[in-house]
Structure formats: structure tokens, C-alpha cells
Scaffold this motif. Structure first.
Motif, PDB file in Angstrom:
ATOM      1  N   VAL A  81      10.340 -25.952  -4.941  1.00 40.09           N
ATOM      2  CA  VAL A  81       9.345 -27.021  -4.196  1.00 40.09           C
ATOM      3  C   VAL A  81      10.455 -27.626  -3.721  1.00 40.09           C
ATOM      4  CG1 VAL A  81       7.832 -28.706  -4.082  1.00 40.09           C
ATOM      5  CG2 VAL A  81       7.533 -26.486  -4.929  1.00 40.09           C
ATOM      6  N   ASP A  82      11.566 -28.309  -4.705  1.00 31.46           N
ATOM      7  CA  ASP A  82      12.123 -29.204  -3.791  1.00 31.46           C
ATOM      8  C   ASP A  82      13.349 -27.912  -2.912  1.00 31.46           C
ATOM      9  OD1 ASP A  82      12.895 -32.405  -4.233  1.00 31.46           O
ATOM     10  OD2 ASP A  82      14.493 -31.812  -4.541  1.00 31.46           O
ATOM     11  N   ALA A  83      14.227 -27.397  -3.049  1.00 28.05           N
ATOM     12  CA  ALA A  83      14.965 -26.925  -2.741  1.00 28.05           C
ATOM     13  C   ALA A  83      14.494 -26.682  -1.066  1.00 28.05           C
ATOM     14  CB  ALA A  83      15.596 -25.707  -3.229  1.00 28.05           C
ATOM     15  N   SER A  84      13.102 -26.078  -1.009  1.00 28.86           N
ATOM     16  CA  SER A  84      12.501 -25.578  -0.241  1.00 28.86           C
ATOM     17  C   SER A  84      12.200 -26.878   0.345  1.00 28.86           C
ATOM     18  CB  SER A  84      11.558 -24.386  -0.061  1.00 28.86           C
ATOM     19  OG  SER A  84      10.526 -25.766  -0.967  1.00 28.86           O
ATOM     20  N   LYS A  85      11.989 -28.168   0.204  1.00 25.61           N
ATOM     21  CA  LYS A  85      12.095 -29.664   0.907  1.00 25.61           C
ATOM     22  C   LYS A  85       9.878 -29.571   0.974  1.00 25.61           C
ATOM     23  CE  LYS A  85      16.767 -31.038   3.635  1.00 25.61           C
ATOM     24  NZ  LYS A  85      16.662 -31.541   4.422  1.00 25.61           N
ATOM     25  N   GLY A  86       9.329 -29.008   0.479  1.00 23.94           N
ATOM     26  CA  GLY A  86       7.915 -28.660   0.136  1.00 23.94           C
ATOM     27  C   GLY A  86       7.357 -27.610   1.326  1.00 23.94           C
ATOM     28  N   LEU A  87       8.300 -26.679   1.865  1.00 29.80           N
ATOM     29  CA  LEU A  87       7.857 -26.038   2.266  1.00 29.80           C
ATOM     30  C   LEU A  87       7.092 -24.992   1.454  1.00 29.80           C
ATOM     31  CD1 LEU A  87      10.491 -25.411   5.310  1.00 29.80           C
ATOM     32  CD2 LEU A  87       8.072 -26.223   5.502  1.00 29.80           C
ATOM     33  N   ILE A  88       7.874 -24.654   0.658  1.00 34.33           N
ATOM     34  CA  ILE A  88       7.009 -23.631  -0.408  1.00 34.33           C
ATOM     35  C   ILE A  88       6.392 -25.360  -1.612  1.00 34.33           C
ATOM     36  CG2 ILE A  88       7.379 -22.043  -2.421  1.00 34.33           C
ATOM     37  CD1 ILE A  88       9.969 -20.726  -0.669  1.00 34.33           C
ATOM     38  N   ARG A  89       5.258 -24.985  -1.817  1.00 36.88           N
ATOM     39  CA  ARG A  89       4.269 -25.648  -2.619  1.00 36.88           C
ATOM     40  C   ARG A  89       4.187 -25.540  -3.745  1.00 36.88           C
ATOM     41  NH1 ARG A  89       1.363 -25.901   2.271  1.00 36.88           N
ATOM     42  NH2 ARG A  89      -0.205 -26.140   0.867  1.00 36.88           N
ATOM     43  N   LYS A  90       4.005 -23.520  -3.970  1.00 35.35           N
ATOM     44  CA  LYS A  90       3.377 -23.862  -5.336  1.00 35.35           C
ATOM     45  C   LYS A  90       2.130 -23.889  -5.861  1.00 35.35           C
ATOM     46  CE  LYS A  90       7.463 -21.118  -5.784  1.00 35.35           C
ATOM     47  NZ  LYS A  90       6.851 -19.179  -5.793  1.00 35.35           N
ATOM     48  N   GLY A  91       1.235 -24.554  -4.887  1.00 29.98           N
ATOM     49  CA  GLY A  91       0.087 -24.829  -5.444  1.00 29.98           C
ATOM     50  C   GLY A  91      -0.157 -26.562  -5.592  1.00 29.98           C
ATOM     51  N   LEU A  92       1.134 -27.239  -4.897  1.00 30.39           N
ATOM     52  CA  LEU A  92       1.293 -28.744  -4.911  1.00 30.39           C
ATOM     53  C   LEU A  92       0.578 -29.146  -3.632  1.00 30.39           C
ATOM     54  CD1 LEU A  92       4.295 -30.082  -6.362  1.00 30.39           C
ATOM     55  CD2 LEU A  92       2.012 -29.582  -7.618  1.00 30.39           C
ATOM     56  N   SER A  93      -0.162 -29.782  -2.992  1.00 28.16           N
ATOM     57  CA  SER A  93      -1.080 -30.681  -1.872  1.00 28.16           C
ATOM     58  C   SER A  93       0.483 -30.922  -1.254  1.00 28.16           C
ATOM     59  CB  SER A  93      -1.914 -31.470  -2.201  1.00 28.16           C
ATOM     60  OG  SER A  93      -1.444 -32.613  -2.678  1.00 28.16           O
ATOM     61  N   ARG A  94       0.505 -31.005   0.067  1.00 30.93           N
ATOM     62  CA  ARG A  94       1.596 -32.150   0.992  1.00 30.93           C
ATOM     63  C   ARG A  94       1.577 -33.124   0.248  1.00 30.93           C
ATOM     64  NH1 ARG A  94      -0.494 -27.771   4.620  1.00 30.93           N
ATOM     65  NH2 ARG A  94       1.386 -26.886   5.492  1.00 30.93           N
ATOM     66  N   SER A  95       0.038 -33.533  -0.074  1.00 31.66           N
ATOM     67  CA  SER A  95       0.210 -34.956  -0.026  1.00 31.66           C
ATOM     68  C   SER A  95       1.118 -35.541  -1.317  1.00 31.66           C
ATOM     69  CB  SER A  95      -0.782 -35.503  -0.019  1.00 31.66           C
ATOM     70  OG  SER A  95      -1.682 -35.116  -0.924  1.00 31.66           O
TER      71      SER A  95
END
Length: 186
Positions: A129-143
Motif C-alpha cells: 500500500v505504502d510503496a505504491s502510494k496507495g495505488l494498490i490498496r489491499k482493501g483499504l479505502s482511499r480516504s
């Protein structure tokens, strides 16, 4: 999905960082915030399981540390070695295989299956999630990701990784190849 819990202060993390802050040098603020973001995501994936918190905190403080301690682009094994040595030296009592696994598999592309699967998989997903700067979210919401990033700004961390790839590899291309070959697992 439940709200994400953000702990702005993690005393254990600060103690673990203390001996390495000078080695990390000017890159410390960005790396520190990366560590806080990944811990936050991993603990969310673990549903806040406090029995795993010390392991998660320790694994993330050490997960990339070989970039600075060993100045090595294939930094997983050097990072593991430093973490395992400190675990033994300071008698933290962390399961060495769980600690090693959380560091070793954090760049694994496919899901991790095996011993200590729950915590290793939480750490793996958190780093993606962090390495992709949130582009890969693994179920986390953008917010959720925005909330965590607001609490712990990037401070140039991803630029640091690119700079180190160039510095240690001789060029962005060679460094990028060395990083990919040295840390990405299937």
C-alpha cells in the motif's frame, strides 16, 4: 470496514530507531514516516491485535534498514541480520522466524502462505500500500490512506529510494534492476 486507528506516537519505534538515526541521516524523517504508515496499515489488517504490535513495529523499523547500514540494494538479508542480531542482543523475545519472515517477505508479489502467515501477510500488504502510494490498496479505502498520509507525510521517502538506487547502482537503470532482483519475491 472499521475506521483506521492512527497512533501518532509509538515509543517502542523511537527506541528502536535511536541507534540508527545517525546512520540513516538526512533520510530519517521520510523513512520514519514510511515506517509509521506501514505499521498503521499492518495493525489495521490485524484488526488492532496488540499481541502482534511489538513484532510489527520492530519488523518495520528494520525492514529497509540495510539500505543504510549495509548500503546495499539487495537489502532484505542485511535488514534481517540487523533485526535478528538486535533481537538477540537486547533480549526482546520476539519470535526470530516471525521477525525474519515479516522482513523477508514484505516485497512478495503474491500472498504469503506459511508459518506466521497472518502477521507476515499483514506486513506484506501494508508495505505494498505504502510503496505504491496507495495505488494498490489491499482493501483499504482511499480516504483511510489519505488520512494516514496526512498524519505521516511522505517527506520525499520515495525520492530517497530512487536516489539510493542511482547512488548504489551507478545509474537508475542498473540500480532499478539490482533492487528488483534483490528484493522482489513471487
Amino acid at each position: 470496514m472499521a475506521e483506521i486507528e492512527i497512533k501518532l506516537q509509538r515509543p517502542n519505534v523511537e527506541v528502536l530507531f535511536k541507534p540508527y538515526q545517525a546512520v540513516i541521516g538526512k533520510d530519517f524523517p521520510g523513512y520514519r514516516n514510511h515506517v509509521y504508515r506501514t505499521i498503521t496499515y499492518a495493525m489495521h489488517f490485524l484488526n488492532g491485535d496488540l499481541s502482534q504490535e511489538k513484532l510489527v513495529e520492530t519488523a518495520f523499523v528494520y525492514h529497509d534498514i540495510g539500505l543504510w547500514t549495509d548500503r546495499e540494494l539487495a537489502y532484505l538479508e542485511p535488514s534481517e541480520a540487523v533485526a535478528l542480531a538486535d533481537n538477540e542482543k537486547f533480549n526482546w523475545g520476539l519470535d526470530p522466524e516471525a521477525l525474519r519472515g515479516a522482513i523477508h517477505w514484505h516485497h512478495k508479489i503474491l500472498s504469503y502462505k506459511g508459518p506466521h502467515e497472518k502477521v507476515i501477510e499483514a506486513c506484506r500488504k501494508a508495505d505494498w500500500v505504502d510503496a505504491s502510494k496507495g495505488l494498490i490498496r489491499k482493501g483499504l479505502s482511499r480516504s483511510m490512506i489519505k488520512e494516514v498520509e496526512a498524519a505521516f507525510p511522505n517527506l520525499g521517502f520515495h525520492d530517497t529510494l530512487l536516489r539510493l538506487a542511482k547512488d548504489y547502482g551507478g545509474s537508475m537503470l542498473v540500480g532499478g534492476i539490482k533492487v528488483t532482483r534483490g528484493i522482489v519475491k513471487w
